[in-house]
Structures are given as structure tokens and as C-alpha cells.
Write a protein that holds these residues in place. Sequence first.
Motif, short mmCIF file in Angstrom:
data_model
loop_
_atom_site.label_atom_id
_atom_site.label_comp_id
_atom_site.label_asym_id
_atom_site.label_seq_id
_atom_site.Cartn_x
_atom_site.Cartn_y
_atom_site.Cartn_z
N VAL A 227 0.83 -1.21 0.00
CA VAL A 227 0.00 0.00 0.00
C VAL A 227 0.86 1.25 0.00
N TYR A 228 1.84 1.31 0.93
CA TYR A 228 2.66 2.51 1.09
C TYR A 228 3.97 2.31 0.33
N LYS A 229 4.07 2.95 -0.83
CA LYS A 229 5.27 2.80 -1.68
C LYS A 229 6.41 3.72 -1.24
N ASP A 230 6.08 4.72 -0.44
CA ASP A 230 7.06 5.69 0.02
C ASP A 230 6.53 6.32 1.30
N PRO A 231 7.35 7.07 2.02
CA PRO A 231 6.91 7.60 3.32
C PRO A 231 6.29 8.99 3.24
N HIS A 232 5.70 9.36 2.11
CA HIS A 232 5.28 10.75 1.91
C HIS A 232 3.77 10.86 1.71
N PRO A 233 3.19 11.99 2.10
CA PRO A 233 1.77 12.24 1.83
C PRO A 233 1.56 12.49 0.34
N LYS A 234 0.28 12.52 -0.09
CA LYS A 234 0.04 12.69 -1.52
C LYS A 234 -1.14 13.63 -1.80
N PRO A 235 -1.04 14.88 -1.36
CA PRO A 235 -2.02 15.84 -1.87
C PRO A 235 -1.79 16.04 -3.37
N GLU A 236 -2.85 16.34 -4.10
CA GLU A 236 -2.70 16.48 -5.55
C GLU A 236 -3.73 17.46 -6.10
N MET A 237 -3.45 17.95 -7.30
CA MET A 237 -4.38 18.83 -8.01
C MET A 237 -4.53 18.32 -9.43
N VAL A 238 -5.75 18.34 -9.94
CA VAL A 238 -5.99 17.96 -11.32
C VAL A 238 -6.29 19.23 -12.13
N TYR A 239 -5.75 19.26 -13.35
CA TYR A 239 -5.97 20.36 -14.29
C TYR A 239 -6.50 19.74 -15.57
N ALA A 240 -7.72 20.08 -15.94
CA ALA A 240 -8.39 19.39 -17.04
C ALA A 240 -7.82 19.80 -18.40
N LEU A 241 -7.51 18.79 -19.21
CA LEU A 241 -7.13 19.00 -20.61
C LEU A 241 -8.29 18.71 -21.54
N SER A 242 -9.26 17.95 -21.07
CA SER A 242 -10.52 17.72 -21.77
C SER A 242 -11.62 17.85 -20.72
N THR A 243 -12.87 17.70 -21.11
CA THR A 243 -13.91 17.61 -20.09
C THR A 243 -13.57 16.46 -19.17
N PHE A 244 -13.49 16.74 -17.87
CA PHE A 244 -12.99 15.76 -16.91
C PHE A 244 -14.00 15.61 -15.78
N ASP A 245 -14.46 14.37 -15.58
CA ASP A 245 -15.44 14.08 -14.55
C ASP A 245 -14.80 13.31 -13.41
N THR A 246 -15.15 13.71 -12.18
CA THR A 246 -14.59 13.06 -11.00
C THR A 246 -15.59 13.12 -9.86
N LEU A 247 -15.41 12.26 -8.89
CA LEU A 247 -16.16 12.31 -7.63
C LEU A 247 -15.20 12.79 -6.55
N VAL A 248 -15.63 13.80 -5.79
CA VAL A 248 -14.73 14.42 -4.79
C VAL A 248 -15.51 14.70 -3.51
N GLY A 249 -15.13 14.06 -2.43
CA GLY A 249 -15.66 14.38 -1.12
C GLY A 249 -17.11 13.96 -0.93
N PHE A 250 -17.55 13.95 0.31
CA PHE A 250 -18.90 13.52 0.64
C PHE A 250 -19.92 14.63 0.43
N ARG A 251 -21.09 14.23 -0.01
CA ARG A 251 -22.24 15.14 -0.01
C ARG A 251 -22.63 15.44 1.45
N PRO A 252 -23.36 16.55 1.68
CA PRO A 252 -23.89 16.80 3.02
C PRO A 252 -24.90 15.71 3.41
N THR A 253 -25.09 15.54 4.72
CA THR A 253 -26.01 14.52 5.22
C THR A 253 -27.39 14.63 4.56
N ALA A 254 -27.95 15.82 4.54
CA ALA A 254 -29.31 15.99 4.00
C ALA A 254 -29.38 15.57 2.53
N GLU A 255 -28.34 15.87 1.79
CA GLU A 255 -28.34 15.51 0.37
C GLU A 255 -28.22 14.01 0.18
#
Length: 392
Positions: free
Chosen positions: A108-136
Amino acid sequence: MLALECATQSYDWGSADAIPGFQRRRPDGAPVAEVWLGTHPLGTARYRDDHGHHHPLDETAGQLGFMLKLLAAERPLSIQVHPNATRARAGYDAEQAAGIPVDAPDRVYKDPHPKPEMVYALSTFDTLVGFRPTAEILRVLMPLQHPTTSALAKQLRTDPGFAGIVRLVETLLAQPPTPDSVAAIVEECRRALAEGIDIKRAYATAVEIEKHHPGDVGILISLLLNRLTLQPGEAAYLDTGIIHAHLSGMCLEVMVSSDNVLRAGLTTKHVDPHGLVLCLEEGMSRVARVTPQLHGTSTDIFSPTREFALSVTQSSQADPAGAPLPATGPRLLVCTGGEVALLNERDELLHLRRGDAAYADEGDGELRIIGTGEIAQAYAPDGAAGRLDDLL
């Protein structure tokens, strides 16, 4: 300045033609998921010296603290989370002590470092990010007439909020519904869509994912997540501890130089449901989008964190002297369109076409691009270290 030859990763979710086309080469039918620009040991870029001999980039650059990837998804990636610095170090040390080879499929852990990241779209790019609110989430679950979704809704009403949603995920992973139950819930999503009902694309997403991962518990987890669509030129930041799953499209990813990923669905790779749940951190992530800052008249800068930044610079005949790029330290660059030349402070030129990659360092000073095209550049922001030993 050095022209780079970069490692590719042929994961099964990759596209057979998107990256080859971007790099102006003929597809061979195999999926190409990622191109890695940087010094990570599992995919170090190389350069040629004046005698035509190849060398790994780390011989010149050392271990860079950031890396840049070109990513093309033909179908959904895994439900995943990246660890923070504390969990990354502890997980890496534990697997090292256990003697698990770094390239083992169950590592699982290939190295001892965290992995924050940013995506920059080159085409229309769809992703799922984070939880919806409880009510939703409750609005999503309630119309689906199935015992599993009814039980999940009841649990969340009793135990709401971020911690309750995490426990909902833990329940799904510890006792995943049968493939037949998942299929029945997807049918409920189809029924709702046929009636003109969808709640922020939750049902459409489940139906899309089911085509590639039938019966997978990740389909139900997708109902809990925000769907985000980026248009070309838009970016989103995925901090450590934020659950996400890319769905389709081509993008650049800039990140801390790490390959630590904890997965729990929508994948043929090793999964670690318990580890994923432990890595989930507070944050519903409705603020994933990154607003760029304008540098000069031709450059957008996306700088969501101290560890890395991405600049995107366009040039044309309106800039006969060339458009300046920000930063003067270690930099990874890729031509994202057109045909340009990089000019450093020693008046040296490096010609790049779409898909070509390069490295520049402090000795090159400020770079300018000449020609008609676009250059994306990953670097450490002012005041931050550019190399891994200094940064982490």
C-alpha cells in the motif's frame, strides 16, 4: 534545460488513444493510463546527454518534492484516499519492517510521503470528490426502494454528519451488499432517471459506473460523493484524506512525489478498506475547485498548497519576445498545445511540441516561451523547497 523521456503506466482504466494522440504517436491498442514526469523511484524520467547516453533525472535534479502526471481515464478509477504525512510515514515503516517488496501487488505505502494532488483538465474531466452533506445523501437514498438503501438512510438519520457518513462507508465495506443487491439498486437509479428524477447526478453516475464495475460496492459509495465536472483549463485540489474517484477524461495531475493510494472499490488492484477509513479526514469538499491567479498577461497560476503549484502559459505572435514563466527553481514542464521554444537566461533554446516534456533548474533562471502554443509547468511556490529532502 533537459528534454525528458518519461515512464508510462498501462493501468486497465487507461485510454488506448488519448495519451498516444496527445504525444503525437501511433496507438498500439494497449491502454495508456499515465505518463510520469519526475524522480519518483517507480517511474523516474530520463534524459540524454550530449553523447546520446540515457541518465535518470535524479542524477541531475536530486529527489524532487513534486511530480507531474498526464492522466487519461477511459473508465472510472478506484474509490481512493491518499494519506497524510503521519499515516504515510507509519504505514511505510510498518510495511518495510514486514519485508513487503515495494513493487508487490499488495503493498500500500510505496514511500513515506503524503500525496495531496491537483488535477488540471485538458478535456472535459469528470470526478467524484468528497462527501455530499447529510441531508443531500438522505435525499439521494430515500427514493431508492431497496432494503439496503433504506437501512443506510436509517443509519445516517440516527448518526448524521461527517463521522456518521464515514461510519456508513465503514458499514458498506465491512458488510458489502451482494452483487444482486447492487444490481437491484442500480435498477432503482434507472427507474428514477426514467421518471426524470436525479439528485445532482447521483443516479446517472451510479448507472455509468455499473457498466464498468457491475455489482461493486463502490457504486453505492458513489451515491454518497459529490460529482464534479471540470472543463478544459479548470482545476481542482484533492487534499490528503479526501475520498475521490476519477471517472473519465484527460488531465494533468501535480502532486507531492508519492504513489501512496488506499483503495476500497472499483478496482482490480489491492484494496485496503480499513486503511481507507482510517485515512478519511474532516471535510465535505464542496470547495475543491481552484481559482487561478493571473501572472502577467499570459499565465494562470494554480497554487492551492505550499508543496506545489502549476502554471499554464500561452504564447503567440503577439509576444515576439516570448511570454515569461513564473518560478526560477526546479521545474517540470510539458507542452500542452502548439509548437514553442523554451528560452533560458543563457539564451539557450529547447524546442517542444504538444506532448513533449522538459526539466529546468535554478541555473536556467527565468524561462520564456516563444511561438504559438501552451506550456504547463509544475514547481514549488516561492519560499517552498523544490526537493523532497528539504520539503518533507
